[in-house]
Structures are given as C-alpha cells and as structure tokens.
Design a protein around this motif. Structure first.
Motif, PDB file in Angstrom:
ATOM      1  N   ALA A  19       8.293 -30.665 -12.577  1.00 30.21           N
ATOM      2  CA  ALA A  19       9.163 -29.639 -13.165  1.00 30.21           C
ATOM      3  C   ALA A  19      10.516 -29.603 -12.458  1.00 30.21           C
ATOM      4  CB  ALA A  19       8.483 -28.269 -13.099  1.00 30.21           C
ATOM      5  N   ARG A  20      10.517 -29.682 -11.148  1.00 31.90           N
ATOM      6  CA  ARG A  20      11.772 -29.630 -10.388  1.00 31.90           C
ATOM      7  C   ARG A  20      12.641 -30.859 -10.655  1.00 31.90           C
ATOM      8  NH1 ARG A  20       9.924 -29.463  -4.718  1.00 31.90           N
ATOM      9  NH2 ARG A  20      12.089 -29.101  -4.160  1.00 31.90           N
ATOM     10  N   LYS A  21      12.026 -32.044 -10.708  1.00 30.39           N
ATOM     11  CA  LYS A  21      12.783 -33.267 -10.968  1.00 30.39           C
ATOM     12  C   LYS A  21      13.286 -33.287 -12.416  1.00 30.39           C
ATOM     13  CE  LYS A  21       9.516 -36.058  -9.062  1.00 30.39           C
ATOM     14  NZ  LYS A  21       8.925 -37.295  -8.488  1.00 30.39           N
ATOM     15  N   ARG A  22      12.440 -32.838 -13.351  1.00 30.88           N
ATOM     16  CA  ARG A  22      12.832 -32.799 -14.766  1.00 30.88           C
ATOM     17  C   ARG A  22      14.046 -31.898 -14.975  1.00 30.88           C
ATOM     18  NH1 ARG A  22       8.792 -30.177 -16.852  1.00 30.88           N
ATOM     19  NH2 ARG A  22      10.005 -28.322 -17.271  1.00 30.88           N
ATOM     20  N   ARG A  23      14.092 -30.759 -14.278  1.00 30.38           N
ATOM     21  CA  ARG A  23      15.240 -29.849 -14.423  1.00 30.38           C
ATOM     22  C   ARG A  23      16.543 -30.509 -13.989  1.00 30.38           C
ATOM     23  NH1 ARG A  23      11.548 -26.040 -11.967  1.00 30.38           N
ATOM     24  NH2 ARG A  23      10.569 -24.866 -13.650  1.00 30.38           N
ATOM     25  N   VAL A  24      16.481 -31.402 -12.998  1.00 27.17           N
ATOM     26  CA  VAL A  24      17.679 -32.138 -12.575  1.00 27.17           C
ATOM     27  C   VAL A  24      18.157 -33.039 -13.710  1.00 27.17           C
ATOM     28  CG1 VAL A  24      18.530 -33.926 -10.989  1.00 27.17           C
ATOM     29  CG2 VAL A  24      17.219 -31.972 -10.113  1.00 27.17           C
ATOM     30  N   VAL A  25      17.236 -33.756 -14.347  1.00 25.85           N
ATOM     31  CA  VAL A  25      17.611 -34.615 -15.475  1.00 25.85           C
ATOM     32  C   VAL A  25      18.213 -33.772 -16.602  1.00 25.85           C
ATOM     33  CG1 VAL A  25      16.745 -36.168 -17.275  1.00 25.85           C
ATOM     34  CG2 VAL A  25      15.925 -36.405 -14.922  1.00 25.85           C
ATOM     35  N   GLU A  26      17.588 -32.651 -16.901  1.00 25.00           N
ATOM     36  CA  GLU A  26      18.084 -31.789 -17.978  1.00 25.00           C
ATOM     37  C   GLU A  26      19.479 -31.244 -17.670  1.00 25.00           C
ATOM     38  OE1 GLU A  26      13.631 -30.282 -19.370  1.00 25.00           O
ATOM     39  OE2 GLU A  26      14.878 -28.947 -18.162  1.00 25.00           O
ATOM     40  N   ARG A  27      19.729 -30.918 -16.416  1.00 22.82           N
ATOM     41  CA  ARG A  27      21.017 -30.334 -16.037  1.00 22.82           C
ATOM     42  C   ARG A  27      22.123 -31.380 -15.929  1.00 22.82           C
ATOM     43  NH1 ARG A  27      22.152 -25.166 -13.528  1.00 22.82           N
ATOM     44  NH2 ARG A  27      24.290 -25.202 -12.805  1.00 22.82           N
ATOM     45  N   TYR A  28      21.808 -32.536 -15.342  1.00 17.78           N
ATOM     46  CA  TYR A  28      22.832 -33.555 -15.064  1.00 17.78           C
ATOM     47  C   TYR A  28      22.861 -34.686 -16.086  1.00 17.78           C
ATOM     48  CZ  TYR A  28      23.609 -31.436 -10.483  1.00 17.78           C
ATOM     49  OH  TYR A  28      23.910 -30.571  -9.463  1.00 17.78           O
ATOM     50  N   GLY A  29      21.813 -34.832 -16.896  1.00 17.82           N
ATOM     51  CA  GLY A  29      21.770 -35.917 -17.875  1.00 17.82           C
ATOM     52  C   GLY A  29      21.618 -37.283 -17.237  1.00 17.82           C
ATOM     53  N   SER A  30      21.140 -37.321 -15.997  1.00 23.73           N
ATOM     54  CA  SER A  30      20.952 -38.568 -15.255  1.00 23.73           C
ATOM     55  C   SER A  30      19.621 -38.528 -14.533  1.00 23.73           C
ATOM     56  CB  SER A  30      22.064 -38.755 -14.212  1.00 23.73           C
ATOM     57  OG  SER A  30      23.291 -39.028 -14.832  1.00 23.73           O
ATOM     58  N   ALA A  31      19.158 -39.703 -14.118  1.00 24.28           N
ATOM     59  CA  ALA A  31      17.908 -39.809 -13.378  1.00 24.28           C
ATOM     60  C   ALA A  31      17.977 -38.953 -12.113  1.00 24.28           C
ATOM     61  CB  ALA A  31      17.628 -41.263 -13.017  1.00 24.28           C
ATOM     62  N   SER A  32      16.872 -38.322 -11.784  1.00 23.30           N
ATOM     63  CA  SER A  32      16.834 -37.471 -10.597  1.00 23.30           C
ATOM     64  C   SER A  32      17.180 -38.262  -9.333  1.00 23.30           C
ATOM     65  CB  SER A  32      15.463 -36.798 -10.466  1.00 23.30           C
ATOM     66  OG  SER A  32      14.416 -37.757 -10.475  1.00 23.30           O
ATOM     67  N   TYR A  33      16.739 -39.508  -9.250  1.00 24.26           N
ATOM     68  CA  TYR A  33      17.038 -40.333  -8.080  1.00 24.26           C
ATOM     69  C   TYR A  33      18.528 -40.666  -8.016  1.00 24.26           C
ATOM     70  CZ  TYR A  33      16.206 -43.713  -4.367  1.00 24.26           C
ATOM     71  OH  TYR A  33      16.218 -44.382  -3.172  1.00 24.26           O
ATOM     72  N   LEU A  34      19.150 -40.939  -9.167  1.00 24.60           N
ATOM     73  CA  LEU A  34      20.587 -41.213  -9.219  1.00 24.60           C
ATOM     74  C   LEU A  34      21.379 -39.984  -8.781  1.00 24.60           C
ATOM     75  CD1 LEU A  34      23.142 -42.785  -9.889  1.00 24.60           C
ATOM     76  CD2 LEU A  34      22.735 -42.266 -12.315  1.00 24.60           C
ATOM     77  N   VAL A  35      20.997 -38.811  -9.231  1.00 21.09           N
ATOM     78  CA  VAL A  35      21.708 -37.583  -8.848  1.00 21.09           C
ATOM     79  C   VAL A  35      21.659 -37.420  -7.326  1.00 21.09           C
ATOM     80  CG1 VAL A  35      21.727 -35.060  -9.016  1.00 21.09           C
ATOM     81  CG2 VAL A  35      21.373 -36.451 -11.077  1.00 21.09           C
ATOM     82  N   GLY A  36      20.474 -37.553  -6.748  1.00 16.31           N
ATOM     83  CA  GLY A  36      20.356 -37.452  -5.294  1.00 16.31           C
ATOM     84  C   GLY A  36      21.157 -38.533  -4.581  1.00 16.31           C
ATOM     85  N   SER A  37      21.150 -39.746  -5.121  1.00 17.50           N
ATOM     86  CA  SER A  37      21.881 -40.860  -4.507  1.00 17.50           C
ATOM     87  C   SER A  37      23.384 -40.623  -4.540  1.00 17.50           C
ATOM     88  CB  SER A  37      21.550 -42.171  -5.222  1.00 17.50           C
ATOM     89  OG  SER A  37      20.198 -42.505  -5.021  1.00 17.50           O
TER      90      SER A  37
END
Length: 161
Positions: A79-97
């Motif tokens: 759920a936490r990782k999915r919310r990052v994708v929904e908010r940023y439109g990018s892979a959760s790993y890419l956002v963190g990177s």
C-alpha cells in the motif's frame, strides 16, 4: 551507486527511466491483470520467494496473492509503495533513487507521511500508450531492488520485451 562484492549492480536513474519508457501496455484489462499477476506468482514460486503480489487499476484491486512466507506487513508495504506510484506516476524505486541522486532521501525531503508512502523498490506503474499511468503492479517481501527486478522481469516477459 555501486554494488559491493558478490552483489548485482544497483540500477541507476537513467536505467530505471528507460524501463518505464519501454514497459508500456497497449491496453490493460482485468484479464491482463490476472495473467500478469499469475506470471508474477509463477516466477516467485519458482524462486520460493516469500512475497505478496498486488495489481491495482483506477483505484480497484484487480489481483492479489500472498505466497508462503509473506506476512500482513507485506500488504502494508504494498500500500505504501503503491501510493508513491499513484502520486508520482513513476516506479517507487525510481522515485527513491531520484531523491538519493540529489543527496537526500524520500523520507527527509518529500514531506509525505512515511507511514503512508514508501519510495522503496517493488511498485511499478501500469502505463497504457496514449493514456498514461492507469495503475500499478507491486511486489513486497524481498530486498527492495529484488522486488523491483521481479516486477520488471514479469513485465518484460508479459509485454514480450
């Protein structure tokens, strides 16, 4: 980032962005979600990976599976990782990177609640050509780079890439 001895190199931002450009669907139906989720389960079973798998589209859960060794905590991570994708439109790993490439972390700089958002590897956008991001496919249970790689491998196989 470089890898230590006996580790696979960690993907750089450019490689992660290239994955997103390449792994695009022509359409994404309920049946596609079932087939992709089933492929992920098959890959995870082959490796005896203790993961949970989740696929969402338009706010609806289309697929979920919890394999032996996974726990309710994996669902919270999903759920936490999915919310990052929904908010940023990018892979959760890419956002963190991207945050790490700027010399900071997602937790320090995003101003988002870490109990609700996790920019850790394992959630990848479901992007439809000509439409954009319509959902996400997420895995939780392995180290974050391995969660990410499992999803990418399944998408590559599914899309014939």
């Amino acid at each position: 980032m470089s890898a230590g001895r006996n580790e696979t190199p960690v993907p750089e931002v450019a490689e992660l962005e290239e994955q997103e450009r390449r792994l695009v669907f022509r359409r994404f139906t309920h049946d596609d979600a079932w087939a992709l989720g089933s492929l992920l389960v098959e890959l995870a079973r082959e490796r005896q990976a203790p993961v949970a798998v989740d696929i969402h589209r338009g706010g609806q859960q289309l697929f979920h599976a919890a394999l032996p060794g996974s726990t309710p905590d994996n669902d919270a991570w999903i759920a936490r990782k999915r919310r990052v994708v929904e908010r940023y439109g990018s892979a959760s790993y890419l956002v963190g990177s991207r945050f790490r490439a700027k010399g900071t972390t997602f937790e320090e700089s995003s101003r988002l609640d870490p109990d609700r958002y996790a920019a850790h590897g394992g959630s990848f956008p479901v992007t439809v050509a000509g439409v954009g991001v319509v959902g996400s496919v997420t895995v939780s249970g392995l180290p974050q780079v391995d969660d990410h790689r499992l999803v990418v491998e399944a998408l590559e196989r599914f899309l014939g890439d």
